[in-house]
Design a protein around this motif. Structure first.
Motif, PDB file in Angstrom:
ATOM      1  N   GLN A 155       0.831  -1.202   0.000  1.00 60.44           N
ATOM      2  CA  GLN A 155       0.000   0.000   0.000  1.00 60.44           C
ATOM      3  C   GLN A 155       0.869   1.255   0.000  1.00 60.44           C
ATOM      4  N   ARG A 156       1.920   1.277   0.809  1.00 66.49           N
ATOM      5  CA  ARG A 156       2.808   2.449   0.845  1.00 66.49           C
ATOM      6  C   ARG A 156       3.490   2.654  -0.511  1.00 66.49           C
ATOM      7  N   ALA A 157       3.877   1.566  -1.154  1.00 67.25           N
ATOM      8  CA  ALA A 157       4.526   1.670  -2.471  1.00 67.25           C
ATOM      9  C   ALA A 157       3.568   2.287  -3.488  1.00 67.25           C
ATOM     10  N   GLN A 158       2.309   1.825  -3.477  1.00 76.31           N
ATOM     11  CA  GLN A 158       1.337   2.366  -4.422  1.00 76.31           C
ATOM     12  C   GLN A 158       0.996   3.820  -4.094  1.00 76.31           C
ATOM     13  N   GLU A 159       0.921   4.141  -2.808  1.00 73.78           N
ATOM     14  CA  GLU A 159       0.646   5.534  -2.430  1.00 73.78           C
ATOM     15  C   GLU A 159       1.761   6.459  -2.913  1.00 73.78           C
ATOM     16  N   ARG A 160       3.003   5.976  -2.874  1.00 64.47           N
ATOM     17  CA  ARG A 160       4.123   6.766  -3.385  1.00 64.47           C
ATOM     18  C   ARG A 160       3.927   7.048  -4.883  1.00 64.47           C
ATOM     19  N   LEU A 161       3.492   6.060  -5.643  1.00 66.15           N
ATOM     20  CA  LEU A 161       3.301   6.250  -7.087  1.00 66.15           C
ATOM     21  C   LEU A 161       2.052   7.081  -7.387  1.00 66.15           C
ATOM     22  N   ILE A 162       1.078   7.055  -6.494  1.00 65.90           N
ATOM     23  CA  ILE A 162      -0.102   7.917  -6.653  1.00 65.90           C
ATOM     24  C   ILE A 162       0.313   9.376  -6.457  1.00 65.90           C
ATOM     25  N   ILE A 163       1.132   9.645  -5.439  1.00 66.04           N
ATOM     26  CA  ILE A 163       1.624  11.002  -5.201  1.00 66.04           C
ATOM     27  C   ILE A 163       2.415  11.494  -6.407  1.00 66.04           C
ATOM     28  N   GLU A 164       3.187  10.600  -7.030  1.00 64.77           N
ATOM     29  CA  GLU A 164       3.995  10.972  -8.197  1.00 64.77           C
ATOM     30  C   GLU A 164       3.150  11.134  -9.457  1.00 64.77           C
ATOM     31  N   GLY A 165       1.864  10.736  -9.390  1.00 62.32           N
ATOM     32  CA  GLY A 165       1.002  10.872 -10.560  1.00 62.32           C
ATOM     33  C   GLY A 165       1.109   9.717 -11.539  1.00 62.32           C
ATOM     34  N   ILE A 166       1.785   8.625 -11.127  1.00 61.91           N
ATOM     35  CA  ILE A 166       1.948   7.469 -12.015  1.00 61.91           C
ATOM     36  C   ILE A 166       0.737   6.541 -11.907  1.00 61.91           C
ATOM     37  N   LEU A 167       0.214   6.404 -10.702  1.00 57.52           N
ATOM     38  CA  LEU A 167      -0.990   5.599 -10.470  1.00 57.52           C
ATOM     39  C   LEU A 167      -2.105   6.499  -9.957  1.00 57.52           C
ATOM     40  N   GLU A 168      -3.330   6.010 -10.061  1.00 55.63           N
ATOM     41  CA  GLU A 168      -4.448   6.703  -9.418  1.00 55.63           C
ATOM     42  C   GLU A 168      -5.350   5.664  -8.776  1.00 55.63           C
ATOM     43  N   GLY A 169      -5.827   5.976  -7.577  1.00 48.70           N
ATOM     44  CA  GLY A 169      -6.733   5.079  -6.889  1.00 48.70           C
ATOM     45  C   GLY A 169      -8.171   5.497  -7.149  1.00 48.70           C
ATOM     46  N   ARG A 170      -9.028   4.539  -7.437  1.00 54.11           N
ATOM     47  CA  ARG A 170     -10.446   4.834  -7.622  1.00 54.11           C
ATOM     48  C   ARG A 170     -11.220   4.075  -6.563  1.00 54.11           C
ATOM     49  N   SER A 171     -11.954   4.835  -5.776  1.00 59.92           N
ATOM     50  CA  SER A 171     -12.651   4.251  -4.633  1.00 59.92           C
ATOM     51  C   SER A 171     -13.516   3.078  -5.060  1.00 59.92           C
ATOM     52  N   GLY A 172     -13.267   1.923  -4.447  1.00 60.42           N
ATOM     53  CA  GLY A 172     -14.067   0.740  -4.711  1.00 60.42           C
ATOM     54  C   GLY A 172     -13.722   0.004  -5.986  1.00 60.42           C
ATOM     55  N   SER A 173     -12.792   0.544  -6.787  1.00 62.03           N
ATOM     56  CA  SER A 173     -12.476  -0.081  -8.074  1.00 62.03           C
ATOM     57  C   SER A 173     -11.060  -0.621  -8.167  1.00 62.03           C
ATOM     58  N   GLY A 174     -10.144  -0.112  -7.340  1.00 61.54           N
ATOM     59  CA  GLY A 174      -8.770  -0.568  -7.405  1.00 61.54           C
ATOM     60  C   GLY A 174      -7.820   0.545  -7.785  1.00 61.54           C
ATOM     61  N   THR A 175      -6.645   0.157  -8.250  1.00 58.85           N
ATOM     62  CA  THR A 175      -5.587   1.098  -8.598  1.00 58.85           C
ATOM     63  C   THR A 175      -5.273   0.973 -10.084  1.00 58.85           C
ATOM     64  N   PHE A 176      -5.156   2.116 -10.757  1.00 59.35           N
ATOM     65  CA  PHE A 176      -4.997   2.150 -12.209  1.00 59.35           C
ATOM     66  C   PHE A 176      -3.773   2.971 -12.600  1.00 59.35           C
ATOM     67  N   VAL A 177      -3.251   2.691 -13.810  1.00 63.39           N
ATOM     68  CA  VAL A 177      -2.169   3.511 -14.358  1.00 63.39           C
ATOM     69  C   VAL A 177      -2.778   4.844 -14.798  1.00 63.39           C
ATOM     70  N   ALA A 178      -2.245   5.931 -14.261  1.00 64.35           N
ATOM     71  CA  ALA A 178      -2.804   7.258 -14.516  1.00 64.35           C
ATOM     72  C   ALA A 178      -2.362   7.798 -15.875  1.00 64.35           C
ATOM     73  N   ARG A 179      -3.171   8.696 -16.417  1.00 68.47           N
ATOM     74  CA  ARG A 179      -2.752   9.419 -17.623  1.00 68.47           C
ATOM     75  C   ARG A 179      -1.610  10.353 -17.261  1.00 68.47           C
ATOM     76  N   PRO A 180      -0.591  10.445 -18.110  1.00 77.26           N
ATOM     77  CA  PRO A 180       0.500  11.391 -17.825  1.00 77.26           C
ATOM     78  C   PRO A 180      -0.061  12.800 -17.724  1.00 77.26           C
TER      79      PRO A 180
END
Length: 255
Positions: free
Chosen positions: A48-73
């Motif tokens: 979870q901490r690893a994914q949160e780091r990538l969410i902060i960097e804008g590489i991933l995005e979390g969608r409530s109830g759906s999971g974690t996705f690769v974010a648009r640049p």
């Protein structure tokens, strides 16, 4: 001996590598956290901490109830802080956005006769409780949240003038310099103090980001030519979508 890399940083680095290599495309959903935790032989909290780091960097995005996705640049918006833009005649934000081919707009809400809290009173050289006009701003670039600002102006300066409300009256939306100049107050300089921070729930809701995301906080104060503070504001800029650039003119003196 060097320090071992924390496990979450090692996992984040490998997920970053796999995304860059195209293992998952933009918009793809990553495997579940439990599945990835097993794959990396780490606990769910490390993953979870690893994914949160990538969410902060804008590489991933979390969608409530759906999971974690690769974010648009994201193309980060540049907010240029420059004395050249601090000129009378238009809003510095609108000028800044126009230079980038974006439409700058904002919503605001002013409250008159608001007692100055202790920190604001200190910045404006007032006594705590002195009356001010507080204005909350939401700035937008092409209709999307850009940053927030809370501005304070002493009513002792503007209270009996036509420009007491920043966004109403004859000079609505023209900026602090233009409004103050119209009542005989000439801005001599501005001081900005930038600090890193994390988004609160209220800030995250307005900016469309997650609680705890990195933000830049700028404490800005305008001073007149006598050195008197005439307005102070707190700007909140989300790190993932905006970057602040400071531009300084160089004065040349001939020998």
């Amino acid at each position: 001996m060097g320090h071992a890399e924390p496990p979450f940083q090692r996992v984040a680095a490998d997920l970053r590598r796999r995304i860059a290599a195209g293992e998952w495309d933009t918009g793809d959903r990553l495997p579940s956290r439990a599945q990835l935790a097993r794959e990396y032989s780490v606990g769910a909290n490390v993953l979870q901490r690893a994914q949160e780091r990538l969410i902060i960097e804008g590489i991933l995005e979390g969608r409530s109830g759906s999971g974690t996705f690769v974010a648009r640049p994201r193309q980060r918006m540049r907010l240029v802080r420059s004395r050249n833009r601090e000129r009378r005649g238009d809003s510095p934000f609108r000028v800044n956005m126009a230079d980038q081919g974006r439409a700058g707009s904002w919503d605001s809400r002013s409250e008159v006769r608001t007692p100055a809290p202790e920190d604001i009173a200190r910045r404006l050289e007032l006594t705590p409780g002195d009356l001010c006009v507080r204005t909350d701003y939401e700035f937008f670039a092409d209709g999307r949240p850009a940053y927030l600002s809370v501005s304070w102006e002493p009513m002792a300066i503007t209270g009996t003038t036509p420009v007491v409300l920043p966004e109403m009256g004859p000079l609505a939306g023209r900026g602090v310099l233009e409004r103050m100049y119209s009542i005989g107050v000439v801005i001599g300089n501005t001081v900005e103090i930038p600090r890193p921070g994390r988004a609160t729930q209220a800030q995250a809701n307005l900016l469309g980001i997650s609680v705890g995301d990195l933000i830049l906080l700028i404490e800005r104060t305008y001073y007149d030519t006598d050195g008197r503070p005439v307005e102070t504001a707190d700007l909140v800029i989300p790190d993932r979508s905006g970057e602040v650039v400071y531009e300084f003119g160089i004065e040349h003196h001939r020998a």
